[in-house]
Design an enzyme around this catalytic site. Structure first.
Site, PDB file in Angstrom:
ATOM      1  CE  LYS A  14      -1.173   8.001  -8.155  1.00  0.00           C
ATOM      2  NZ  LYS A  14      -0.488   7.372  -7.357  1.00  0.00           N
ATOM      3  CB  SER A  55      -0.309   3.488  -8.568  1.00  0.00           C
ATOM      4  OG  SER A  55       0.129   4.652  -7.736  1.00  0.00           O
ATOM      5  CB  SER A  96       3.104   4.685  -6.543  1.00  0.00           C
ATOM      6  OG  SER A  96       2.607   3.316  -6.644  1.00  0.00           O
TER       7      SER A  96
HETATM    8  N1  GLN Z   1       3.363  -0.983  -6.016  1.00  0.00           N
HETATM    9  C1  GLN Z   1       2.956  -0.906  -4.860  1.00  0.00           C
HETATM   10  C2  GLN Z   1       1.698  -1.496  -4.412  1.00  0.00           C
HETATM   11  O1  GLN Z   1       0.951  -1.751  -5.177  1.00  0.00           O
HETATM   12  C3  GLN Z   1       3.094   0.669  -4.360  1.00  0.00           C
HETATM   13  C4  GLN Z   1       1.974   1.216  -4.780  1.00  0.00           C
HETATM   14  C5  GLN Z   1       2.068   2.665  -4.247  1.00  0.00           C
HETATM   15  O2  GLN Z   1       3.178   3.139  -4.052  1.00  0.00           O
HETATM   16  N2  GLN Z   1       0.971   3.487  -4.480  1.00  0.00           N
HETATM   17  O3  GLN Z   1       0.974  -1.484  -3.234  1.00  0.00           O
END
Ligand code: GLN
Length: 492
Positions: A78, A158, A182
């Site tokens: 990532k 994400s 995410s």
């Molecule tokens: N969807 C969540 C957010 O936008 C989680 C993001 C994540 O776990 N990095 O904060």
């Protein structure tokens, strides 16, 4: 010869040692898929030359009989992980062309164990999002499509590049990070296994920070066994991260006995929400039934503060993000805006931040700054911290009665790109996953089956803190019973 890119890490590990193929052949097969996968937009940086070099080193070590656990295993990383001399932008224009002069602890651990890096994977900007649509590289496309429908779907977010690349056989495993879901939500959307370890199990050093008290890195894999193998390498006690827990890393793979007799599995009654697909409810019931059939006891439990988790998360995480992202000022990293005659340091900050950050990141910084400001701090931030304590207590009480908790990962399968334009609707994606981050617990999503329109759905298991070994074993027992083998039909 079998298709090398469909193997699991566990299979490839033994076949490499049996000299059925070389690490170089394996890596070339994946590079072929990476090159043929541009339509999915999963990679933001390809490192094929480095991969070839690392594969040669791996072959030399295999020949000498000195192969470490991930020797010759091709991975995708990532974009949030800093990789020495290789572009690491966290999906943001503000880190334009940033090449860190250091390597994150997680990736250092993976390379030390012999893994091969195919490249960096796209993600929502600074890991804020649930669809990969906030990435500065444009959205990643899910290799899965609805039956008879070519609508482009999200691979989740994400860590959308990480889930899509694995599901499309462009890497044997990938890394992700999970602040509110995410890893688990993208895993559920792509029929893959996604593990978020306990907060503190994996070092956060060298991973671009979003919300430090919630962020945790973990693997995306095809199977639970591969998840155990990856975690073994990623987890470490790290003096560079004072919040990494000083607890020895156990042998996760050895814990996979498949024996869940006498284990108590909690089903929280609060995890049924409006608009949830009937299919996920069916898989959830079936999952519980499978565990019961293997000798586990199914216990109804209550996590009464669940409904406050999402609002509290959307106070705590923007608050931490507003503080963490203050460092992007045009001076030290990445982008610096063009200045006009007479502009000073204030204009440098303002212009760089206005140009460099995307809308969602700006929204979070504004919310975070507001909830931390004098006069509002107690009403929002302190209150959210209190809610967090209550969520923790819910889990502590539940874990007096059960060994693990079974829930759906998401209320529904992957949605179409552009379908959710309202930020609040997007935030609802995290409804079943954020509680786990708020409490710092480990959670894993495994594929449960396909919806009637042919899309994967996931089930989540939540474990006790630092009890990944048992969590993985329960997931392994459930995975064996669910026997999910579907792969997306290739259209790209
Ligand atoms: N969807 C969540 C957010 O936008 C989680 C993001 C994540 O776990 N990095 O904060």
């Amino acid at each position: 010869m079998t298709d090398l890119t469909s193997l699991t890490i566990a299979d490839a590990r033994s076949k490499l040692r049996a000299k059925e193929f070389s690490a170089t052949e394996l890596t070339e097969a994946f590079i072929g898929n990476v090159e043929g996968g541009d339509a999915l937009n999963a990679w933001c940086e390809k490192t094929s030359d480095l991969a070839r070099e690392q594969a040669q080193t791996a072959d030399a070590r295999l020949a000498e009989g000195d192969a470490p656990s991930l020797c010759g295993i091709p991975l995708g990383i990532k974009d949030l992980f800093c990789t020495n001399g290789i572009r690491s932008q966290a999906g943001s224009n503000i880190l334009e062309d940033f090449k860190p002069p250091y390597e994150s602890t997680v990736t250092s651990n993976l390379w030390a164990d012999g893994a091969v890096m195919l490249g960096k994977l796209s993600m929502d900007e600074f890991a804020m999002g649930s669809s990969n649509e906030t990435a500065c590289y444009g959205p990643v496309i899910n290799p899965w499509r609805r039956k008879g429908d070519d609508t482009k779907l999200t691979p989740g977010g994400s860590s959308g590049g990480s889930s899509a690349a694995l599901a499309a056989s462009m890497a044997m495993a990938t890394t992700g990070t999970d602040t509110g879901g995410s890893i688990r939500q993208p895993a559920a959307f792509t029929g893959t296994v996604g593990l978020k370890p306990t907060w503190g199990r994996v070092s956060r050093w060298g991973i671009v920070a979003f919300a430090s008290s919630l962020d945790q890195a973990g693997p995306f894999t095809r199977t639970v066994r591969d998840s155990a193998i990856m975690l073994q390498s990623m987890a470490s006690v790290d003096e560079k991260d004072s919040t990494s827990a000083d607890i020895a890393v156990p042998d996760y793979e050895a814990a996979l006995t498949g024996d869940v007799k006498g284990k108590r599995i909690g089903i929280p009654k609060e995890y049924t929400v409006d608009g949830m697909s009937a299919e996920i409810t069916k898989f959830w019931e079936e999952g519980a039934e499978y565990l019961r059939a293997q000798g586990a006891e199914i216990v109804e439990i209550s996590l009464p503060h669940t409904k406050y988790a999402l609002p509290a998360y959307y106070i705590v995480s923007p608050a931490e993000c507003s503080s963490n992202l203050a460092r992007y000022d045009g001076v030290r990293y990445g982008k610096r805006a063009e200045l006009a005659q007479g502009d000073g340091i204030t204009e440098l900050y303002e212009k760089t931040r206005a140009e460099g950050f995307g809308d969602e990141v700006k929204r979070r910084i504004m919310i975070g700054t507001y909830v931390l400001s004098a006069g509002y701090y107690d009403a929002y931030y302190t209150r959210a911290q209190k809610v967090r304590r209550l969520i923790n207590r819910d889990f502590e009480q539940a874990f007096e009665k059960v060994d693990a908790i079974l829930t759906p990962t998401t209320p529904s399968p992957a949605f179409g790109l552009g379908e959710k334009s309202d930020p609040l609707e997007m935030y609802l994606q995290d409804i079943f996953t954020v509680t786990v981050n708020m409490a710092g617990l480990p959670g894993i999503s495994i594929p449960a089956g396909l919806s009637s329109d042919g899309l994967p759905l996931g089930l989540q298991l939540i474990g006790k803190a630092f009890d990944e070994a048992n969590l993985l074993n329960t997931a392994y027992a459930l995975e064996t019973a669910l026997d999910f083998t579907a792969m997306p039909e290739k259209w790209w």
